[in-house]
Design an enzyme around this catalytic site. Structure first.
Site: not given
Ligand code: NAD
Length: 446
Positions: A217, A251
């Site tokens: 997502e 999002c």
């Molecule tokens: P992010 O990808 O930086 O982090 C998301 C999660 O991934 C966190 O728990 C983080 O600790 C983990 N993470 C970071 N690097 C990683 C790696 N290398 N390997 C595995 N896990 C890792 O995103 P964010 O900045 O926390 O969130 C914002 C983004 O999330 C936006 O792009 C938003 O649109 C998206 N989002 C999407 C939805 C949806 O349902 N489509 C919902 C909420 C947020």
């Protein structure tokens, strides 16, 4: 102040080992009995709502009313998937040969790794944990390092509701390390990831080697088509409320406003008027309508996008700066007018309180602008014309289309992104199926 444990590779392996054992127990618990536990957890979330919502405000900065709403939805996910787990139906297939009988059953996948983002600290984990647990899987969850407390509270409710040991495991720590451990473990059958498209691609790369199943997502850049037959002042005011929910860190946030040229001036004036009235501040203050951004990096990203957009020809109609106040990472509600769809604020996910507006003339032109993005999560259409709404909803290349509404999602309906916004679905019956494997049982010589 609270200290949070910082887990490493070994703690993640420990969590996975516990989840393997937990799965052996949970898969054999009757779905009706699983439902009792999940519903008890949901009831505890409702009971503890006031206290928990304040903790979510403190760790995320969102206004209290938003946190309360989010906790209610989180609890409802457990309630809903408790029931949906009872309806994990298979099917009987009439065979093409008389001596054969065929049926398909859906079984829980096994251990699920759940990695979630900070923007909805209760909603994001609940959406995936509830479905996985309802399907009979065990979970190793890694919430965002920016908002671990809320996830811990949900896990606590499941514990207090009597979920068997090892079924629900939570780990905080280095995201990249934990992600790799999950990918490398043959016991983790699936990773459900909510977060950025950037990290989603890292997981896809890893999964191409380990063959781990993925639900992704990811990010979005939702278009909002506003046609001239609407109540312009009303839609403009609602636009601001929708845009500023969670300070734009959503999002499915309405992002690219594509407004019919006949009503554009009036729309912009009404948006400005509404933005002037917005009260930013401490989420615990009942007057607050918009809180700060999650952290400085986020604010810097938004500031950079605004500056680049201005350099590329955007015009500020309202806001445009960091602030107000020195405490908290606030950014002003910002209205930008642009003329070119290649402007950065039209191309990138903003994830902040910035509202770019471009105009269109014909339905085809509006749809072309709306679909001109690598993202495909949510989209919005505002019109009172039936034909326009049908044509627009059928031609938009997005997983969700809101017609005259700002909330095109529900725990009972599928939520998923097209193109670079995702893979697979959360929510609804589709969300449960994502955590099951299908098995054909074919009986011969009957
Ligand atoms: P992010 O990808 O930086 O982090 C998301 C999660 O991934 C966190 O728990 C983080 O600790 C983990 N993470 C970071 N690097 C990683 C790696 N290398 N390997 C595995 N896990 C890792 O995103 P964010 O900045 O926390 O969130 C914002 C983004 O999330 C936006 O792009 C938003 O649109 C998206 N989002 C999407 C939805 C949806 O349902 N489509 C919902 C909420 C947020």
């Amino acid at each position: 102040m609270t200290d949070i444990p910082f887990g490493d590779k070994d703690s993640c392996l420990e969590g996975i080992a516990a989840a393997e054992k937990g799965f052996m127990v949970w898969r054999n618990v009757n779905p009706f009995d699983r439902a009792l536990i999940l519903k008890r957890a949901a009831a505890l979330m409702h009971e503890r709502l006031d206290e928990y919502a304040k903790i979510t405000v403190l760790e995320s900065g969102k206004p209290l009313t938003e946190a309360i709403g989010e906790w209610k939805v989180a609890a409802n996910f457990f309630e809903w998937y408790a029931e949906e787990g009872k309806r994990n139906y298979g099917r009987v297939i009439p065979a093409s040969r008389n001596n054969k009988r065929m049926s398909v059953i859906q079984q829980p996948m096994g251990v699920v790794g759940a990695i979630t983002a900070w923007n909805f600290p209760a909603y994001n984990p609940a959406r995936c944990w509830a479905a996985a647990l309802g399907a009979g899987c065990s979970v190793v969850a890694k919430p965002s390092e920016l908002t671990p407390l809320t996830a811990m509270l949900i896990a606590g409710c499941l514990h207090d509701a009597g979920i068997p040991d090892g079924v629900m495991n939570l780990i905080t720590g280095d995201p990249a390390v934990i992600g790799q451990v999950m990918l490398q473990s043959p016991s983790v059958r699936k990773i459900s990831f909510t977060g950025s498209t950037r990290v989603g691609k890292i997981l896809m790369d890893g999964a191409s080697v380990t063959h781990t199943r993925l639900s992704l997502e990811l990010g979005g850049s939702a278009p909002v088509l506003v046609f001239p037959d609407v109540d312009v002042d009303q839609i403009a005011a609602e636009s601001v409320t929708a845009k500023l929910r969670n300070a734009g860190q959503v999002c499915i946030a309405p992002q690219r406003y594509i407004v019919h040229e006949e009503i554009a001036e009036r729309f912009l004036q009404a948006v400005k008027k509404k933005m002037q009235s917005i009260i930013s501040g401490n989420g615990l203050d009942p007057k607050t309508e918009m809180g700060p951004l999650i952290r400085e990096v986020q604010r810097e990203n938004i500031d950079r996008i605004v500056k680049n957009s201005l350099a590329a020809g955007a015009e500020v109609q309202f806001g445009g700066h960091k602030g107000p106040g020195s405490k908290g990472f606030f950014f002003e509600p910002t209205l930008l007018r642009i003329n070119q769809a290649d402007n950065p604020c039209f191309q990138q996910e903003i994830f902040g309180p910035v509202m770019p507006v471009i105009t269109f003339h014909t339905l085809e032109e509006g749809l072309m602008l709306a679909n001109q993005t690598p993202y495909g999560l949510a989209s919005y259409v505002f019109t009172n014309d039936l034909k326009t709404s049908v044509h627009a909803s059928e031609k938009l290349e997005f997983g969700m289309v809101g017609i005259n509404e700002w909330y095109p999602q529900a725990y009972e309906a599928p939520f998923g992104g097209w193109k670079q916004s995702g893979l697979g679905y959360e929510c609804g019956p589709e969300g449960l199926t994502e955590y099951t494997e299908k098995k054909l049982i074919s009986i011969g010589g009957v």
